[in-house]
Write a protein that holds these residues in place. Structure first.
Motif, short mmCIF file in Angstrom:
data_model
loop_
_atom_site.label_atom_id
_atom_site.label_comp_id
_atom_site.label_asym_id
_atom_site.label_seq_id
_atom_site.Cartn_x
_atom_site.Cartn_y
_atom_site.Cartn_z
N ARG A 1 68.60 71.71 49.83
CA ARG A 1 67.93 71.63 48.52
C ARG A 1 66.57 70.94 48.65
O ARG A 1 65.58 71.38 48.06
CB ARG A 1 68.81 70.85 47.53
N GLU B 1 76.14 79.88 44.85
CA GLU B 1 75.68 78.49 44.74
C GLU B 1 74.17 78.37 44.91
O GLU B 1 73.50 77.68 44.12
CB GLU B 1 76.41 77.64 45.79
N ALA C 1 72.33 80.00 41.86
CA ALA C 1 72.39 79.12 40.68
C ALA C 1 71.44 77.95 40.84
O ALA C 1 70.78 77.54 39.88
CB ALA C 1 73.81 78.63 40.46
N HIS C 2 71.33 77.40 42.06
CA HIS C 2 70.39 76.30 42.30
C HIS C 2 68.96 76.77 42.05
O HIS C 2 68.17 76.08 41.39
CB HIS C 2 70.54 75.78 43.72
N ALA D 1 67.91 79.15 40.14
CA ALA D 1 67.70 79.31 38.70
C ALA D 1 67.51 77.96 38.03
O ALA D 1 66.69 77.81 37.12
CB ALA D 1 68.89 80.05 38.09
N SER D 2 68.24 76.94 38.49
CA SER D 2 68.17 75.61 37.86
C SER D 2 66.83 74.93 38.07
O SER D 2 66.47 74.04 37.30
CB SER D 2 69.30 74.71 38.38
N VAL D 3 66.08 75.35 39.09
CA VAL D 3 64.77 74.73 39.35
C VAL D 3 63.61 75.59 38.87
O VAL D 3 62.46 75.31 39.16
CB VAL D 3 64.59 74.35 40.84
N HIS E 1 79.00 80.53 37.58
CA HIS E 1 77.59 80.36 37.18
C HIS E 1 77.24 81.46 36.17
O HIS E 1 76.55 82.42 36.51
CB HIS E 1 76.68 80.46 38.41
N ARG F 1 75.23 81.77 33.64
CA ARG F 1 73.89 81.96 33.07
C ARG F 1 72.80 81.83 34.12
O ARG F 1 72.95 81.12 35.10
CB ARG F 1 73.63 80.93 31.98
N GLY F 2 71.68 82.51 33.86
CA GLY F 2 70.47 82.29 34.63
C GLY F 2 70.27 83.15 35.86
O GLY F 2 69.24 83.06 36.51
#
Length: 197
Positions: A27, A52, A55-56, A58-60, A81, A83-84
């Protein structure tokens, strides 16, 4: 070489099996070397497995397409996960890639999947053509030197890493707790592949 057929991967995920979780070092390297553009960016996660990394991303701040050929893995990814991420069932080597974004991607990730490709040069050529200007492909892979003998079939040796790095204007290599993280930019298109896909 471990799971190489679609039905084997499908059974792997259907049986509840996983793979190495996304680590903090990975990350941190992604954040430092391929951050999402301020106005967002498009990312493609190839061989997304349980989702995983997708999703990471998308989260950033990335808009993410995640592809895999195992229905059971994608089902688990969607459930975990919801969404996104746009989840797509595709065999990146054999299927028509029309469902992928025609305007390309700022970031393409291949985590723990590169060793399984049958025609690595073709895959990298196809993906390299989908990079937007200034974009990067990130390959995260185990190395033979740091992988137990019984699992070395899913790892790359230094010759394979060198071949993977050939044909890029800029290559950066980092270590993430024993995994090699290669950041590839500026694909030099080989003449022989100019007319394909």
């Amino acid at each position: 070489m471990g799971h190489t057929r679609q039905d084997e991967w499908d059974a792997h995920y259907a049986d509840g099996k996983t793979y190495r979780p996304l680590g903090d070092a990975e990350r941190a390297l992604l954040s430092a070397h391929v951050p999402a553009p301020a106005d967002g960016g498009r990312a493609l996660d190839v061989g997304c497995g349980l989702g995983e990394l997708a999703a990471h991303l998308a989260s950033v701040g990335h808009t993410v397409d995640a592809v895999d050929w195992a229905d059971s893995g994608l089902a688990r990814a969607r459930a975990t996960h919801p969404r996104g991420v746009r989840w797509l069932r595709l065999d990146i080597e054999r299927d028509d890639l029309a469902p992928l974004r025609q305007d390309g991607y700022d970031l393409i990730t291949l985590r723990l999947v590169y060793a399984f490709f049958r025609d690595r040069v073709q895959v990298m050529d196809d993906l390299g053509r989908r990079l937007r200007d200034g974009g990067a492909i990130v390959v995260i892979t185990p190395l033979v030197a740091t992988t137990p003998e019984e699992r070395r079939a899913v790892a790359l040796d230094e010759t394979e890493v060198s071949l993977l790095s050939t044909g890029w204007k800029r290559v950066e290599r980092f270590d993430a707790e024993g995994l090699a993280v290669l950041v590839l930019r500026g694909r030099v298109q080989p003449e022989a592949s100019a007319g394909r896909r």
